[in-house]
Enzyme design. Structure first.
Site, PDB file in Angstrom:
ATOM      1  CG  HIS A 236      -1.952   0.989   1.589  1.00 20.18           C
ATOM      2  ND1 HIS A 236      -2.869   0.827   1.728  1.00 20.18           N
ATOM      3  CD2 HIS A 236      -1.989   2.220   1.254  1.00 20.18           C
ATOM      4  CE1 HIS A 236      -3.464   2.106   2.067  1.00 20.18           C
ATOM      5  NE2 HIS A 236      -3.348   2.394   1.451  1.00 20.18           N
TER       6      HIS A 236
ATOM      7  CG  LEU B  62       4.329   4.786  -6.091  1.00 23.63           C
ATOM      8  CD1 LEU B  62       5.268   3.516  -7.399  1.00 23.63           C
ATOM      9  CD2 LEU B  62       5.805   5.247  -5.191  1.00 23.63           C
ATOM     10  NE  ARG B  63       0.250  11.687  -3.021  1.00 25.96           N
ATOM     11  CZ  ARG B  63      -0.185  11.059  -2.227  1.00 25.96           C
ATOM     12  NH1 ARG B  63      -1.895  10.578  -2.726  1.00 25.96           N
ATOM     13  NH2 ARG B  63      -1.017  11.393  -1.108  1.00 25.96           N
TER      14      ARG B  63
ATOM     15  CG  ASN C 109      -5.015   7.840  -3.971  1.00 19.62           C
ATOM     16  OD1 ASN C 109      -3.720   7.387  -4.008  1.00 19.62           O
ATOM     17  ND2 ASN C 109      -5.421   8.438  -2.795  1.00 19.62           N
TER      18      ASN C 109
ATOM     19  CG  ASP D 239      -6.418   3.927   0.163  1.00 20.51           C
ATOM     20  OD1 ASP D 239      -6.548   3.200   1.014  1.00 20.51           O
ATOM     21  OD2 ASP D 239      -5.167   4.507  -0.481  1.00 20.51           O
TER      22      ASP D 239
ATOM     23  CG  HIS E 166      -4.919   2.634   6.171  1.00 24.71           C
ATOM     24  ND1 HIS E 166      -6.457   2.259   6.050  1.00 24.71           N
ATOM     25  CD2 HIS E 166      -5.174   3.164   4.964  1.00 24.71           C
ATOM     26  CE1 HIS E 166      -7.522   2.852   5.315  1.00 24.71           C
ATOM     27  NE2 HIS E 166      -6.094   3.600   4.364  1.00 24.71           N
TER      28      HIS E 166
ATOM     29  CG  ASP F 110      -1.473   5.108   3.807  1.00 19.86           C
ATOM     30  OD1 ASP F 110      -1.575   5.456   2.412  1.00 19.86           O
ATOM     31  OD2 ASP F 110      -2.952   5.707   4.190  1.00 19.86           O
TER      32      ASP F 110
ATOM     33  CG  HIS G  87       0.768  14.891   1.323  1.00 18.35           C
ATOM     34  ND1 HIS G  87      -0.711  15.455   0.151  1.00 18.35           N
ATOM     35  CD2 HIS G  87      -0.470  14.503   1.680  1.00 18.35           C
ATOM     36  CE1 HIS G  87      -2.060  13.713  -0.009  1.00 18.35           C
ATOM     37  NE2 HIS G  87      -1.157  13.327   1.691  1.00 18.35           N
TER      38      HIS G  87
HETATM   39  O1  DOR Z   1      -4.042   9.943   5.511  1.00 16.30           O
HETATM   40  C1  DOR Z   1      -4.297   9.790   4.802  1.00 16.30           C
HETATM   41  N1  DOR Z   1      -3.461   9.777   3.163  1.00 16.30           N
HETATM   42  N2  DOR Z   1      -4.517   8.188   3.585  1.00 16.30           N
HETATM   43  C2  DOR Z   1      -5.730   7.945   2.933  1.00 16.30           C
HETATM   44  O2  DOR Z   1      -6.047   6.768   3.134  1.00 16.30           O
HETATM   45  C3  DOR Z   1      -4.940   8.225   1.523  1.00 16.30           C
HETATM   46  C4  DOR Z   1      -3.781   9.382   1.830  1.00 16.30           C
HETATM   47  C5  DOR Z   1      -3.815  10.049   0.852  1.00 16.30           C
HETATM   48  O3  DOR Z   1      -3.184   9.242  -0.468  1.00 16.30           O
HETATM   49  O4  DOR Z   1      -2.792  10.676   0.514  1.00 16.30           O
END
Ligand code: DOR
Length: 459
Positions: free
Chosen positions: A67, A70-71, A101, A159, A239, A324, A328
């Protein structure tokens, strides 16, 4: 052609074969050629191979992350496949499963192909894409699950969002049986978490922040279990963060429901107090402050939940540990708590954080390694996570005693968002080998040519 690699003298731990002894491993043509117990004699050195001195180090199968985010495509300012896989290699991971996502989301063959192509060209470790459950992740109609399976996804998930619609979840579980792939759900009843930004409890009250109760997770876990039981589909809970979820999963497993579960390093090691800043030195009441790097979904919980999660791991209720990893930008995080993005950049600190549980006696090392190797491999049905002869030459080498200070500026990941900045962690990845190729090597690690060693011995 990759040069053969001899990893010499380490403590080899391979839970897939019940191995825990010192020895040597030869990787040739990208696969494990042999693994020998070291009886104290000098190993005879094959010609023309690289030799990695692993004395006092642990040598185990390459870690597998079920999980991570990689954006790419779409959020390259947060991470790319190149930077994300480099971060993974530094963290000891040789395989990562990336969540869909992205923008566009991974809900059709073209996007799967794009991710696989980027991974081939820019990635330095194995990347296995996860496809969406619903088209556009909108939770309205199923994605083309057959097309996604054919394109090579290893699981389905929406997710970062739960599958709110029970009918859709039922159909996803039913339909996924045709492809033998698991449905991974982010369990959150959003009617109960709406506007919540951290765990519901005394810290949220003190900081004046809206809380997310544990029951919001558990209601969805319970619903998903009921649907998995009905449909006989394979369910994987992402998670897990609460004691109640662990209990529900335990009972489901006892009943024979096809369910697996994962927990993150941060939910195993950090409590909700971390939102106030350094948990070791909480702020006095007059100095209320917060750290958006501790804002994550599901939220960091309490010591009571952590104890249940650790017990769940030990008892096999929770199968795997997954990071996870949610990178950011600074802009996403340097703002007021309510506006900050949810997520922790976790690939590069996972091992160090988890080794804290080994050093404190809460987890034993072979068990921890199994949760990062053979257990996640079983969930996605891949022949990795093992040092068996003929398996891919994926190996992680780490120093369990080495201490280091977490410096996000030095991360390979673009995501510097860690609540562990400045922390001293004990346990450090020294080298990562993927398919026989060294994809990460610490500067202190000794690597020699067998020819040079032979010359030296002769002299
Ligand atoms: O904290 C999180 N960030 N939880 C998630 O389920 C998604 C993830 C994200 O994509 O930033």
């Amino acid at each position: 052609m990759i040069q053969p690699l001899l990893i010499k003298g380490g403590r080899i731990i391979d839970p897939s074969q019940g191995i825990d002894h010192s020895g040597n491993i030869l990787i040739k043509d990208g696969t494990i050629a042999w693994l020998l117990r070291d009886e104290g004699q000098e190993t005879c050195l094959p010609e023309h191979c690289l030799v990695l001195d692993a004395h006092r180090l642990v040598v185990c199968p390459g870690f597998i992350d079920l999980h991570c985010h990689l954006r790419e495509p779409g959020f390259e300012e947060k991470e790319t496949i190149a930077t994300g896989t480099e971060a993974a290699a530094r963290g000891g991971f040789t395989t990562v499963c990336c969540m869909p996502n992205t923008n566009p989301p991974i809900d059709n063959k073209a996007v799967v192909d794009y991710v696989k192509d980027k991974a081939r060209k820019r990635g330095i470790i194995r990347v296995l894409p996860i496809g969406c459950i619903s088209k556009g992740r909108r939770g309205e109609e199923l994605a083309e699950m057959g097309e996604l399976a054919q394109a090579g996804v290893v699981a389905y998930s929406d997710d970062s969002d739960p599958v709110r619609d029970s009918r859709l979840m039922r159909h996803a579980l039913e339909y996924s049986r045709n492809f033998g792939l698991p449905i991974i759900d982010h369990c959150e009843d959003t009617t109960l978490t709406e506007d919540g930004v951290m765990n519901e409890g005394w810290v949220a009250t003190r900081l004046g922040l809206r809380g997310m109760p544990t029951i919001a997770e558990e209601i969805m876990v319970a619903r998903d279990i009921a649907l998995a039981e009905l449909t006989k589909g394979r369910l994987h809970i992402a998670h897990v963060s609460t004691r109640g979820s662990v209990e529900l999963i335990r009972r489901a497993k006892e009943k024979g429901v096809a369910i697996t579960a994962e927990v993150t390093p941060h939910h195993l090691t950090l409590t909700e107090e971390r939102v106030m800043g350094n948990e070791a030195a909480p702020q006095p009441l007059s100095l209320l402050s917060y750290d958006t790097n501790a804002k994550v979904k599901p939220p960091l919980r309490t010591r009571r939940e952590i104890e249940a999660l650790i017990l769940g791991l030990k008892e096999g209720v929770i199968d795997a540990i997954a990071t996870d990893h949610a990178p950011h930008t600074e802009v996403d995080k340097r703002c007021e708590f309510g506006l900050a993005a949810f997520g922790i950049s976790g690939l590069e600190t996972a091992l160090g954080a988890l080794m804290g549980l080994v050093h404190s006696g809460e987890l034993d090392l072979p068990l921890l390694i199994s949760k990062l190797t053979i257990e996640p491999a079983r969930i996605i049905g891949k022949e990795i996570g093992t040092l068996r002869m003929g398996a891919p030459g994926d190996v992680t080498i780490f120093d369990p005693e080495a201490e280091w200070v977490v410096d996000p500026k030095a991360f390979a990941s673009k995501g510097k968002n860690t609540p562990l900045a400045g922390r001293i962690l004990k346990g450090r990845v020294m080298a990562t080998v993927c398919g026989g190729k060294i994809v990460f090597q610490d500067k202190h690690l000794r690597l020699e040519k067998s020819h040079d060693i032979k010359e030296r011995v002769r002299e």
